[in-house]
Every structure is written in C-alpha cells, then in structure tokens.
Design a protein around this motif. Sequence first.
Motif, mmCIF file in Angstrom:
data_model
loop_
_atom_site.group_PDB
_atom_site.id
_atom_site.type_symbol
_atom_site.label_atom_id
_atom_site.label_comp_id
_atom_site.label_asym_id
_atom_site.label_seq_id
_atom_site.Cartn_x
_atom_site.Cartn_y
_atom_site.Cartn_z
ATOM 1 N N ALA A 77 0.832 -1.206 0.000
ATOM 2 C CA ALA A 77 0.000 0.000 0.000
ATOM 3 C C ALA A 77 0.867 1.257 0.000
ATOM 4 O O ALA A 77 0.574 2.233 -0.700
ATOM 5 N N ASP A 78 1.963 1.237 0.739
ATOM 6 C CA ASP A 78 2.878 2.372 0.762
ATOM 7 C C ASP A 78 3.485 2.614 -0.614
ATOM 8 O O ASP A 78 3.501 3.739 -1.121
ATOM 9 N N GLU A 79 3.986 1.559 -1.223
ATOM 10 C CA GLU A 79 4.698 1.700 -2.491
ATOM 11 C C GLU A 79 3.767 2.095 -3.626
ATOM 12 O O GLU A 79 4.186 2.767 -4.580
ATOM 13 N N GLU A 80 2.520 1.707 -3.530
ATOM 14 C CA GLU A 80 1.572 2.002 -4.603
ATOM 15 C C GLU A 80 0.738 3.258 -4.326
ATOM 16 O O GLU A 80 -0.151 3.586 -5.105
ATOM 17 N N GLY A 81 1.038 3.946 -3.212
ATOM 18 C CA GLY A 81 0.285 5.161 -2.919
ATOM 19 C C GLY A 81 -1.173 4.901 -2.635
ATOM 20 O O GLY A 81 -2.061 5.631 -3.096
ATOM 21 N N LEU A 82 -1.461 3.855 -1.867
ATOM 22 C CA LEU A 82 -2.837 3.462 -1.549
ATOM 23 C C LEU A 82 -3.068 3.646 -0.048
ATOM 24 O O LEU A 82 -2.732 2.768 0.747
ATOM 25 N N PRO A 83 -3.600 4.783 0.378
ATOM 26 C CA PRO A 83 -3.796 5.039 1.807
ATOM 27 C C PRO A 83 -4.731 4.008 2.439
ATOM 28 O O PRO A 83 -5.796 3.705 1.905
ATOM 29 N N LEU A 84 -4.325 3.492 3.586
ATOM 30 C CA LEU A 84 -5.153 2.562 4.354
ATOM 31 C C LEU A 84 -5.764 3.346 5.516
ATOM 32 O O LEU A 84 -5.096 3.619 6.514
ATOM 33 N N LEU A 85 -7.030 3.707 5.363
ATOM 34 C CA LEU A 85 -7.678 4.562 6.358
ATOM 35 C C LEU A 85 -8.706 3.824 7.190
ATOM 36 O O LEU A 85 -8.784 4.010 8.398
ATOM 37 N N ASP A 86 -9.519 2.974 6.535
ATOM 38 C CA ASP A 86 -10.560 2.274 7.274
ATOM 39 C C ASP A 86 -10.526 0.792 6.917
ATOM 40 O O ASP A 86 -9.693 0.336 6.129
ATOM 41 N N LYS A 95 -12.471 -1.111 5.131
ATOM 42 C CA LYS A 95 -12.719 -1.521 3.764
ATOM 43 C C LYS A 95 -11.478 -1.310 2.888
ATOM 44 O O LYS A 95 -11.273 -2.018 1.905
ATOM 45 N N ASP A 96 -10.618 -0.355 3.259
ATOM 46 C CA ASP A 96 -9.352 -0.192 2.552
ATOM 47 C C ASP A 96 -8.468 -1.417 2.744
ATOM 48 O O ASP A 96 -7.883 -1.946 1.791
ATOM 49 N N LEU A 97 -8.357 -1.860 3.988
ATOM 50 C CA LEU A 97 -7.523 -3.028 4.265
ATOM 51 C C LEU A 97 -8.125 -4.285 3.642
ATOM 52 O O LEU A 97 -7.399 -5.129 3.097
ATOM 53 N N GLN A 98 -9.429 -4.409 3.684
ATOM 54 C CA GLN A 98 -10.080 -5.568 3.079
ATOM 55 C C GLN A 98 -9.849 -5.594 1.568
ATOM 56 O O GLN A 98 -9.569 -6.653 0.988
ATOM 57 N N ALA A 99 -9.950 -4.427 0.913
ATOM 58 C CA ALA A 99 -9.707 -4.358 -0.530
ATOM 59 C C ALA A 99 -8.265 -4.718 -0.858
ATOM 60 O O ALA A 99 -7.979 -5.406 -1.845
ATOM 61 N N MET A 100 -7.339 -4.267 -0.011
ATOM 62 C CA MET A 100 -5.932 -4.571 -0.222
ATOM 63 C C MET A 100 -5.672 -6.069 -0.093
ATOM 64 O O MET A 100 -4.906 -6.663 -0.862
ATOM 65 N N LEU A 101 -6.306 -6.699 0.871
ATOM 66 C CA LEU A 101 -6.129 -8.137 1.057
ATOM 67 C C LEU A 101 -6.741 -8.933 -0.090
ATOM 68 O O LEU A 101 -6.196 -9.963 -0.512
ATOM 69 N N ARG A 138 -12.677 9.869 2.287
ATOM 70 C CA ARG A 138 -11.967 10.371 1.111
ATOM 71 C C ARG A 138 -11.377 9.220 0.312
ATOM 72 O O ARG A 138 -11.368 8.063 0.765
ATOM 73 N N ASP A 139 -10.875 9.532 -0.877
ATOM 74 C CA ASP A 139 -10.287 8.508 -1.727
ATOM 75 C C ASP A 139 -9.106 7.857 -1.026
ATOM 76 O O ASP A 139 -8.171 8.532 -0.591
ATOM 77 N N SER A 140 -9.157 6.562 -0.924
ATOM 78 C CA SER A 140 -8.084 5.807 -0.281
ATOM 79 C C SER A 140 -7.952 4.482 -1.015
ATOM 80 O O SER A 140 -8.344 4.362 -2.177
ATOM 81 N N ALA A 141 -7.381 3.484 -0.391
ATOM 82 C CA ALA A 141 -7.058 2.234 -1.098
ATOM 83 C C ALA A 141 -8.284 1.622 -1.770
ATOM 84 O O ALA A 141 -8.210 1.163 -2.916
ATOM 85 N N PHE A 142 -9.407 1.598 -1.081
ATOM 86 C CA PHE A 142 -10.607 0.983 -1.642
ATOM 87 C C PHE A 142 -11.013 1.664 -2.940
ATOM 88 O O PHE A 142 -11.231 1.020 -3.972
ATOM 89 N N GLU A 143 -11.119 2.995 -2.895
ATOM 90 C CA GLU A 143 -11.559 3.729 -4.078
ATOM 91 C C GLU A 143 -10.520 3.672 -5.194
ATOM 92 O O GLU A 143 -10.864 3.555 -6.376
#
Length: 523
Positions: free
Chosen positions: A150-159, A161-167, A423-428
């Motif tokens: 997530a760090d390397e791809e610029g994908l903020p993990l805020l909530d 659903k962000d972490l779930q999308a990343m997984l 706001r726009d984060s990993a999920f979006e």
Amino acid sequence: MSGDQAGIFVGGGGEAYAAPQTLLLKYGNRHGLIAGATGTGKTVTLQVLAEGFSAAGVPVFLSDVKGDLSGMGVAGSADHKLHEAFSKRAATIGLDLVYAACPVTYWDLYGEQGHPIRATISEMGPLLLSRLLELTEPQEGVLNVAFRLADEEGLPLLDLKDLQAMLVFIGENAQSISTRYGLVSTTSVGAIQRRLLVLENQGGAQLFGEPALALADLMQVDAQGRGHVNLLAADKLMNSPRLYATFLLWLLSELFEELPEVGDPDKPKLVFFFDEAHLLFNDAPKALVEKVEQVARLIRSKGVGVYFITQNPADVPENILGQLGNRVQHALRAFTARDQKDLRLAAETYRPNPRFATEDAIRDVGTGEAVTSFLEAKGIPSVVERTLIRPPASQLGPIDPALRAQLLAASPLHGKYEAVIDRDSAFEKLRARAEVAAREANAPAQPEGGLSLDPQEVREFNKGRRYDGGASRAPKPAAPPKSAPRRSDSVTEAFAKSFARQLGTKSGQAIVRGVLGSLFRKR
C-alpha cells in the motif's frame, strides 16, 4: 504549596504522627500505580488524582470502565447519600471539602456517549493490528506485505474496507506478489479476512477512519486554567477487551511519537490513566511487553505520566512495575497460597515504615483506605503510610443521559468528529484502477462508459454489498463460440493482470511506519 513542592493532596491518616500524603506535581510524570481488590476504593482514588491534576492545569485521559466516572463533569452535592461520610472523612484528615466540577470532554469509540474517537489503519500499524486480530506469525507477515505494498503504490489505508480491498488484491495476485515479497499464502489472507469480519461484527470498524483523533484535542485547558478530563466511555468497549487494550496502547504510542521532549517539567503535560491494566499484558508476546516497558521509560521525558490501575501489582510486569514511583495500594485479599505470595511481594516493593508491618497493613486496610508512597524531594520514595483517601470534589457516580447530552452539546469539540469523512483511499483507488483495466480489456459485456458507478451503487458498495459491475442493468453478452477461449468477466481479475504487470516496475520509498514509533522498527 508552591514551587517544586506544589502537589495534589491525596489523603491523611488522622493521626498526629502521620504526615499528609501529597503527590508532588514535579514528579507526576514518574508514573504510578493504583492497585487493590474489587470494591476497595480504586475508582475513588482514580477520581481524586484526576481532579487534582485537572485543578493544577494538567489535562488527563482516563477510561470509564464501569460507567461511574461521568459524574466528574458535575459538582458533588450535600444531597449525595455519602455526603455525611465524606464530611466526616474530610474532618478527620483536615480537609476543607469544597464541591466542584471538572471540565470534562466525553469520548466514545462507538459515538454513543461522547465524541467519536478514531484512528486510521495506517496509524494503527501492522504490529498492533496483528495483536488486535490475534494473528499467527505467517499471517502477520502477510499483513506487513499489505502495508508495504500500500505504501509503495500510494494506496492510503484509512478504514477497514481499505484493508479488506488490499487483502483481496493480494489474494488475487498471491503468486506475483510472492515473487517479490516472499511467500504469500491465500490461506493466510483468508484467515485475516475472517478476523476482520469478527472485528467488524464487534463494532471495531467504527474505530478506523477519519477524521482521526488530533492529540491536541486531548491536551486542552479551560479559561480558568484547569486541564480537561478526557473521559472515554468504556463500559461497552470492555466487551471487547483486546480492542480496548490495543486502542489505549495505540494512543500511548501516538503520544510518544508526536510530543516533543520537555525534560523534567514543573508539572506533567498530560497524565494517562490505564484502567484494567492487566488486559494490556495478558497473553502479550514478549516483544510487545518489552516495547511497552521501553515506552514507559522514555515517555516520561515527553512530560506524560502513565498510571496503571489493576487489582494486583503482579498483573504488571516487574520491569514496568519498577518504574512506577507514585503508588496507592488498596487492600489485597490473601485467601490462597498464591494470594499470600502476591501480598508479600507487593509489600516488599515499598520503603518500610517502622510503625507497622507493610504486609499486614495491605491486608487490613478498609474501603477508602490505602497504603501509599509518593516520590519526595530528589525523586526518593517516601516511607509507606496508611492513608485515608480524601473524598472527591466532583459527583461520585454516573450522570443521567440528558445531562451528558447537554455537556456534549456545550463541548468545544462538538461537531468536529461526529461526521465521518470518506476520502479517496485504497478501496476507491483499487476500484478505479480495476475499472480502467476492465475498459482496456474491452469486455463485450460492458455498455458504453465501462464500469462507471452511479451514486446509488457507490453507497451500496460502501455499505459492504458486493457490486455486480452493473450486471443487473447491462444486457447479457452473447455466449462465446465453443472453440474460443473463455474470457473472465471478473473486474478484479482484469485489474489483477494489469496491476501485476505494474508491480515489477513500481519503485518508491515506503512510508516509515512502526507501531510505537521508531521503537518498533527492527534493529
């Protein structure tokens, strides 16, 4: 008192030879302990110390585990059922009891009894999340990969659903990601997802998101110079004890990371009370306990005092217990051989008083009485004393919900944290990349405009419903010829192929994130 002798009057013995017991503000950041069996008066002692720090201009953070500390926002009253007992106690110890309220800020992780209090997934970090989710070592490794990617791809993990999308993305691309980061098991990914589901069902999803807590809001002083008492409603939170302990440990780590060095101030910048402290150390891995010990030792120089509240001093690891200079020990029961051993060990940690046996005193003190030892000049522990704890000035016991609502409405923070920001984060961002990949694949089933989502679909997706890519509206594609290779209509798979190609060419500096700051980076 004045100068370096300014302090908090905690109580006295009512005897000519017993000195009044005072916690010197100069040593308020040397940490402390409030211990004792259930029903011996720990909550009143906690309330008295919090009132004293607040009156001295020191902000306080504490947890209302049983729901009976909310009355600190209201002055005590002569109508209270304990007023007569309080008046008698005050006369005995030479206290002029004046009832007064504290400036209280109410907080609640669930947003029901106070301002919502949140952290982002990124702020929590992989180590504390692993502790919260009770992950195995391989599962913790996968979680670390998720954060790094997530760090390397610029994908903020805020909530959540962000972490779930990343997984989900990692599971879809396990083979490609394993080549770069080491083996990533889809079994581990699935186990983490199930743990996240349990956390979500327990209400833990409300902890993660924005606006995240600003530490400055915990360190407010009112117009009269009194420190705000930040009261976390924890009666419901205690149903998830690991979530409770992890949240408080995260907050302690954030204070350590963000506050500047101040050396030895005349009084603390903030005092942090950690109630039910045994929950922090139960089943905690050795590495985590070592880091808590390290933080407890170093956060003193940030002007933060940490006070552990627990039933038995043995609940706190010895290396941490040795750093707690200000102690209030209520009665310990000694019914079993182990209880007797704990009682003996507790007594041995105090500077003896020739007038009585410390072990006997700890066993015999009554409700509202304790053996106490506070740091004196030059930081030397005083001899142990039997002490009658002074009555609180604020209301003892809870307030009714209507009054709490009034105090919340009058809070200077009213309206700042109530509305969730998404706001726009990993999920979006992952969804947007998937849409682009699907359009580039020129899937015949897609109508003009590709996978653009209308507002209703966005709301449904954010509520956790699975988005069907507009299939409910789109005409079904003609079946491909039998001889043609089958083409996947999965948005995730289409994006996975595109992103896997990008993975090898992406480079960048990962965001430095260590739970408890740099202390948690491997050395």
